[in-house]
Scaffold this active site. Sequence first.
Site, short mmCIF file in Angstrom:
data_model
loop_
_atom_site.label_atom_id
_atom_site.label_comp_id
_atom_site.label_asym_id
_atom_site.label_seq_id
_atom_site.Cartn_x
_atom_site.Cartn_y
_atom_site.Cartn_z
N SER A 16 32.09 44.07 36.26
CA SER A 16 32.22 42.61 36.20
C SER A 16 33.43 42.02 36.94
CB SER A 16 32.26 42.17 34.73
OG SER A 16 33.46 42.61 34.14
N THR A 34 25.65 35.28 36.10
CA THR A 34 26.87 34.51 36.35
C THR A 34 26.60 33.34 37.31
OG1 THR A 34 28.98 34.66 37.54
CG2 THR A 34 27.36 36.29 38.09
N ASP A 35 27.45 32.34 37.25
CA ASP A 35 27.35 31.22 38.20
C ASP A 35 27.77 31.65 39.61
OD1 ASP A 35 30.08 31.48 37.73
OD2 ASP A 35 30.44 29.34 37.36
N GLU A 36 28.42 32.84 39.71
CA GLU A 36 28.95 33.25 41.01
C GLU A 36 27.84 33.56 42.02
OE1 GLU A 36 32.39 35.81 40.82
OE2 GLU A 36 32.86 35.12 38.80
N TYR A 55 30.50 41.77 44.00
CA TYR A 55 30.10 41.54 42.59
C TYR A 55 28.97 40.53 42.52
CZ TYR A 55 30.15 39.30 37.98
OH TYR A 55 29.77 38.74 36.77
N SER A 56 29.18 39.34 43.13
CA SER A 56 28.16 38.30 42.97
C SER A 56 26.88 38.67 43.71
CB SER A 56 28.69 36.93 43.40
OG SER A 56 29.22 36.96 44.70
N LYS A 69 25.01 40.91 41.33
CA LYS A 69 24.40 40.14 40.22
C LYS A 69 23.21 39.33 40.75
CE LYS A 69 25.51 39.85 36.48
NZ LYS A 69 25.18 40.66 35.27
N TYR A 92 46.73 33.92 43.22
CA TYR A 92 46.21 34.18 44.56
C TYR A 92 46.25 32.91 45.42
CZ TYR A 92 43.95 38.42 42.58
OH TYR A 92 43.68 39.61 41.97
N ASN A 136 43.21 26.79 39.25
CA ASN A 136 43.94 27.94 38.68
C ASN A 136 45.39 27.60 38.37
OD1 ASN A 136 41.65 29.49 38.95
ND2 ASN A 136 42.30 30.49 40.85
P1 NAD Z 1 33.01 43.57 30.76
O1 NAD Z 1 33.41 44.22 32.02
O2 NAD Z 1 34.05 43.13 29.78
O3 NAD Z 1 32.02 44.53 29.95
C1 NAD Z 1 31.00 45.24 30.58
C2 NAD Z 1 30.49 46.30 29.58
O4 NAD Z 1 29.42 47.01 30.22
C3 NAD Z 1 31.55 47.33 29.20
O5 NAD Z 1 31.51 47.57 27.82
C4 NAD Z 1 31.14 48.58 29.98
O6 NAD Z 1 31.50 49.80 29.33
C5 NAD Z 1 29.62 48.40 30.04
N1 NAD Z 1 29.04 49.11 31.19
C6 NAD Z 1 29.47 49.07 32.48
N2 NAD Z 1 28.70 49.87 33.24
C7 NAD Z 1 27.76 50.41 32.41
C8 NAD Z 1 26.68 51.30 32.62
N3 NAD Z 1 26.43 51.83 33.82
N4 NAD Z 1 25.90 51.63 31.56
C9 NAD Z 1 26.15 51.11 30.33
N5 NAD Z 1 27.18 50.28 30.07
C10 NAD Z 1 27.97 49.93 31.11
O7 NAD Z 1 32.08 42.36 31.20
P2 NAD Z 1 31.90 40.91 30.55
O8 NAD Z 1 32.90 40.00 31.11
O9 NAD Z 1 31.75 41.05 29.09
O10 NAD Z 1 30.49 40.51 31.20
C11 NAD Z 1 29.27 40.84 30.54
C12 NAD Z 1 28.11 40.30 31.37
O11 NAD Z 1 28.23 38.89 31.48
C13 NAD Z 1 28.06 40.85 32.80
O12 NAD Z 1 26.71 41.05 33.13
C14 NAD Z 1 28.67 39.73 33.63
O13 NAD Z 1 28.15 39.74 34.94
C15 NAD Z 1 28.22 38.51 32.85
N6 NAD Z 1 29.09 37.31 32.97
C16 NAD Z 1 30.43 37.42 32.74
C17 NAD Z 1 31.22 36.27 32.83
C18 NAD Z 1 32.71 36.32 32.54
O14 NAD Z 1 33.39 35.30 32.71
N7 NAD Z 1 33.27 37.43 32.08
C19 NAD Z 1 30.64 35.04 33.14
C20 NAD Z 1 29.26 34.98 33.36
C21 NAD Z 1 28.49 36.13 33.26
P1 TYD Z 2 38.94 36.14 37.50
O1 TYD Z 2 39.42 36.07 36.09
O2 TYD Z 2 39.03 37.44 38.22
O3 TYD Z 2 37.43 35.59 37.48
P2 TYD Z 2 36.45 35.23 38.72
O4 TYD Z 2 36.98 35.80 39.97
O5 TYD Z 2 35.21 35.92 38.29
O6 TYD Z 2 36.35 33.74 38.73
O7 TYD Z 2 39.71 35.07 38.36
C1 TYD Z 2 39.70 33.69 38.02
C2 TYD Z 2 40.43 32.94 39.11
O8 TYD Z 2 41.81 33.35 39.08
C3 TYD Z 2 39.93 33.29 40.51
O9 TYD Z 2 40.00 32.11 41.32
C4 TYD Z 2 40.93 34.31 41.03
C5 TYD Z 2 42.23 33.90 40.34
N1 TYD Z 2 43.17 35.02 40.06
C6 TYD Z 2 44.49 34.93 40.47
O10 TYD Z 2 44.92 33.92 41.06
N2 TYD Z 2 45.33 35.99 40.21
C7 TYD Z 2 44.90 37.11 39.57
O11 TYD Z 2 45.72 38.06 39.39
C8 TYD Z 2 43.54 37.19 39.14
C9 TYD Z 2 43.02 38.42 38.44
C10 TYD Z 2 42.70 36.12 39.41
#
Ligand code: NAD
Ligand code: TYD
Length: 349
Positions: free
Chosen positions: A86, A131-133, A156-157, A160, A213, A255
């Site tokens: 992620s 994700t919205d990405e 990543y995006s 997804k 960043y 940010n």
């Molecule tokens: P995270 O990285 O915190 O957790 C991911 C989990 O998936 C972990 O527990 C990891 O062990 C497990 N995992 C990874 N690879 C695996 C595999 N091959 N088999 C089984 N388990 C595996 O991620 P998150 O932030 O909780 O995101 C969860 C979901 O939501 C993802 O699909 C992500 O794309 C989506 N999402 C996240 C955000 C965000 O802001 N974090 C926003 C929108 C959507």
């Molecule tokens: P992040 O939490 O990695 O989420 P995403 O890239 O999925 O949006 O980053 C959020 C925003 O913060 C993104 O614009 C990148 C910026 N960022 C920094 O400026 N410094 C950092 O060390 C990190 C991890 C992110």
Amino acid sequence: MKSILITGGAGFIGSHVVRLFAKKYPHYKIFNLDKLTYAGNLENISDLESLKNYKFIKGDICDVQLLEKIFIKYKFDSIIHLAAESHVDRSITNPLEFVNTNVIGTVNLLNQFKELHQRNFNGKLFYHVSTDEVYGSLEDTGFFTEKTSYDPNSPYSASKASSDHFVRAYGETYGLAYIISNCSNNYGPNQFPEKLLPLFINNVLNNKPLPVYGDGNYTRDWLYVKDHAEAINILFHSNKIGHTYNIGGFNEWKNIDLVKELCFQMDKKLGKKDGESEALIEFVKDRPGHDLRYAIDASKINNDFGWEPSVDFKNGLGLTIDWYLANIRWLENIKSGKYTEYYNKHYNL
Ligand code: NAD
Ligand code: TYD
């Protein structure tokens, strides 16, 4: 009794979803499949171990033999699929890992679900969390709607987006019953300290620089993680098969402004002088392909179900900081040698 497979339930969002479902629906049997990568942490869900309707399975969604075994044994009616790699920065250094888990892993699950139900998806559901990405980047105006074309910019995006396409294609081709939701940036307890907010909370606590960043003028829409889990709960129980929904916080922050608000709140909570944490901000080399702005139009889920964020952002940020302060041990346990290795390499220390 419904049998539901939740993948990635030891991660950040997954742990909140698993808890909500296992506690709210004692008549559902919840199976949590997680590989426990660096981002997966059993401590996130230790309070669920004693629940009778809950079972943890350690395993990889790329392990087809394991999937076959558990799909035959537990005959899942539904899947809520969150397991993924992620973190955008990690996808830039290791794209293949994102293809494996996010694309191939998702297709493995789709295949198993299709085989199990032999094209009869009545009362069944594959709920794909995305994700919205996938929509790419916005300029200063406009919003992502469910009709916005996909235009992913990071590995990543792109991975997804590809997984979303496969889910939709299985719907069209095999009649698979699915719902996809695309959510904005989540924040809250249990987020791994590589993402912006938990990383910066950890760095303030340790008096380390806050690496912003580029010029910091990048915009994200932030949603409290429990509001996302509740939106998933609502959509999961809807009959909107074949629909996609955008989920967002109606809450855009640049940010740099977000980091300043975080510093302000942390100074207050830690009894520091005003401006002390802000002085740790350092502008560092930008992320390659950095998306300028994400902004979600969440009016579809709002109109259809009345869903809206329940947690005001500044309060939610306060709750999040409080959680990390109360769970220093959780943070310390995570910061293993591997974490430090990643951190030092990524930030050139
Ligand atoms: P995270 O990285 O915190 O957790 C991911 C989990 O998936 C972990 O527990 C990891 O062990 C497990 N995992 C990874 N690879 C695996 C595999 N091959 N088999 C089984 N388990 C595996 O991620 P998150 O932030 O909780 O995101 C969860 C979901 O939501 C993802 O699909 C992500 O794309 C989506 N999402 C996240 C955000 C965000 O802001 N974090 C926003 C929108 C959507
Ligand atoms: P992040 O939490 O990695 O989420 P995403 O890239 O999925 O949006 O980053 C959020 C925003 O913060 C993104 O614009 C990148 C910026 N960022 C920094 O400026 N410094 C950092 O060390 C990190 C991890 C992110």
